[in-house]
Design an enzyme around this catalytic site. Structure first.
Site, short mmCIF file in Angstrom:
data_model
loop_
_atom_site.label_atom_id
_atom_site.label_comp_id
_atom_site.label_asym_id
_atom_site.label_seq_id
_atom_site.Cartn_x
_atom_site.Cartn_y
_atom_site.Cartn_z
N CYS A 1 1.04 -1.01 -0.01
CA CYS A 1 -0.01 -0.24 -0.05
C CYS A 1 0.33 1.27 -0.12
O CYS A 1 1.48 1.29 1.18
CB CYS A 1 -0.51 -0.11 1.17
SG CYS A 1 -1.70 1.42 1.61
N SER B 1 -7.12 4.13 -5.30
CA SER B 1 -7.93 4.58 -3.84
C SER B 1 -8.38 6.46 -4.32
O SER B 1 -7.40 6.64 -3.97
CB SER B 1 -8.27 4.16 -2.71
OG SER B 1 -9.42 4.96 -2.10
N ASN C 1 -11.36 2.62 11.57
CA ASN C 1 -9.39 2.15 12.81
C ASN C 1 -10.00 3.62 13.39
O ASN C 1 -9.04 4.52 12.59
CB ASN C 1 -8.92 2.24 12.03
CG ASN C 1 -7.42 1.51 12.38
OD1 ASN C 1 -7.89 1.52 13.27
ND2 ASN C 1 -6.63 1.50 11.38
N SER D 1 -13.59 5.40 -2.23
CA SER D 1 -14.31 5.86 -1.04
C SER D 1 -15.74 6.83 -0.31
O SER D 1 -15.85 8.13 -0.50
CB SER D 1 -13.34 7.00 -0.22
OG SER D 1 -12.12 6.57 -0.35
N HIS E 1 -18.25 5.30 2.07
CA HIS E 1 -18.61 6.17 3.21
C HIS E 1 -19.72 6.08 3.66
O HIS E 1 -20.01 6.57 5.06
CB HIS E 1 -17.47 6.44 3.93
CG HIS E 1 -15.97 6.45 3.49
ND1 HIS E 1 -15.56 4.98 3.72
CD2 HIS E 1 -14.83 6.81 2.86
CE1 HIS E 1 -14.65 4.84 4.01
NE2 HIS E 1 -13.96 6.21 3.53
N GLY F 1 -2.56 10.64 1.44
CA GLY F 1 -3.19 11.25 0.54
C GLY F 1 -3.78 10.74 -1.50
O GLY F 1 -4.94 9.95 -0.24
N GLU F 2 -3.72 11.35 -1.40
CA GLU F 2 -5.68 11.38 -2.50
C GLU F 2 -4.67 11.46 -4.49
O GLU F 2 -3.99 12.58 -4.61
CB GLU F 2 -6.17 13.04 -2.73
CG GLU F 2 -7.17 13.26 -3.65
CD GLU F 2 -8.34 11.50 -3.58
OE1 GLU F 2 -8.34 10.62 -2.80
OE2 GLU F 2 -8.06 11.12 -4.66
N CYS G 1 -11.46 14.40 5.69
CA CYS G 1 -11.89 13.07 5.55
C CYS G 1 -11.91 13.28 7.07
O CYS G 1 -10.21 12.99 7.68
CB CYS G 1 -12.14 12.26 5.02
SG CYS G 1 -11.47 12.06 3.01
#
Ligand code: SAH
Length: 354
Positions: free
Chosen positions: A109, A195, A294, A218, A220, A163-164, A120
């Protein structure tokens, strides 16, 4: 300090490297040799390139910057073998990457930025905002360094660290190009997942590139009002616009999407949420990936209980939505994005290396 920035050699594709070598007065085949050292043999520097002359190595050192990451800390999970790496970049910034062992292979990852500006609410990476975006070479080097350190081949890569990636679009594309290059590590595009929190115009632009990678969204939340409370990006792009861009992605690439849904107790994990989500995703080509949030110490979100997660999953399945529960990897080692970097910096090292 150098005033003229050197060319970042590990971010060049073979053609660009060939052109650069020709400009240095070298034969084109030298580019292929150096490229192989960097992207197949994963050399840690020019000095390891044994079939390259000292003169050319010296020229390379003068003209090029060679991205390399220093290992600051490695944490290993006692429960599932997951390893988390904290690396230091050349400018002193810290990034983290995770190595996970699955039955189907080893997965890394990677982070795409130092910090993040998406805000977020449940995410540790974004608390101090964005420091800077990573170069393609710095994303690649996370995979390379981990391969060197573990001595095992990486088969899957997910851009799901800090990061995005859609906020670092060009470098992320370059990273994918180099990572999947048949003259490099040659990881299959199908084994790469990117992602995004949902930057709609970039999702469309990515679709037009017609890659075979998996796009994870994402999500959510099951409606925009709720999503806005968790993810500021929902104030810029509506749920309709987001799902339209997902349909466009599928139409263009034929690739089914993944919808990530982190379950937060009492916030998005009720039966009504499941019902609304099933309705929202009806007919979408993709599956939902559930993960109990998490918890990070800076926020008071709590994860859904095991029973609630099951119930949520069962409800979606009854309504013909494909759903998986993501295995929680490395919870005992600051598992969530950005937690390791934050906890390390919190130990009074905030200015180290800068
Ligand atoms: N910026 C990208 C990729 C990085 S985050 C994105 O938003 O998709 C990778 C995934 O982890 C995202 O789905 C993100 O929402 C989720 N995530 C971040 N912090 C989390 C936490 N504390 N618990 C559970 N999931 C989290």
């Amino acid at each position: 300090m150098d005033t003229i920035e050197k060319t970042d050699i590990k971010s060049l594709n073979l053609q660009e490297l060939t052109e650069a070598m020709i400009r240095l007065g070298e034969k084109p085949f030298r580019a292929r040799q150096v490229y192989e050292w960097m992207h197949v043999k994963l050399a840690a520097g020019f000095s390891e390139m044994s079939n390259i002359s000292e003169t050319l190595k010296e020229k390379c050192r003068e003209c090029f910057a060679y991205t390399f990451l220093d290992v600051v800390r490695i944490q290993e999970s006692k429960t599932d073998g997951t390893k988390k790496f904290l690396f230091r970049l050349a400018d002193g910034n810290l990034i983290e990457s995770v190595w996970m062992k699955y039955r189907h292979g080893n997965s890394v990852c990677v982070s795409s930025q130092v910090g993040c500006r998406m805000g977020c609410r449940f995410c540790a990476s974004t608390i101090d905002g964005l420091e800077r975006s990573l170069k393609a070479s710095e994303m690649l080097e996370q995979v390379y360094a981990i391969t060197r350190l573990t001595g095992e081949r990486v088969s899957h890569v997910v851009v799901m660290g800090s990061g995005e990636p859609m906020d670092n679009f060009e470098q992320t594309l370059k990273f994918i190009e180099l990572l999947t290059d048949e003259d490099g590590l040659h990881i299959s595009q199908r084994n790469v997942t990117v992602s995004t929190c949902g930057i709609v115009p970039k999702i469309r632009e990515l679709a037009d590139k017609n890659l075979q990678i998996t796009l994870a969204i994402s999500l959510h939340a099951s409606n925009n009002e709720k999503r806005k409370k968790l993810m500021p990006i929902a104030g810029t792009y509506s749920m309709d616009e987001l799902l339209d861009s997902c349909r466009y992605y599928f139409d263009k690439t034929g690739r089914r999407l993944t919808f990530e849904y982190s379950l937060v107790a009492g916030v998005n994990d009720t039966k009504e949420d499941a019902k609304e989500l099933a309705e929202l995703l009806k007919g979408m080509h993709g599956h939902v990936n559930l993960i109990p949030v998490n918890p990070i110490k800076e926020r008071d979100f709590r994860e859904s209980g095991e029973q609630n997660v099951r119930r949520f999953k069962n409800f979606l399945e009854k309504n013909k939505i494909n759903v998986t529960i993501r295995r929680e990897m490395g919870r005992d080692i600051d598992g969530a994005c950005g937690q390791l970097r934050r906890s390390y910096m919190g130990e009074g090292r905030r200015t180290e290396g800068c």
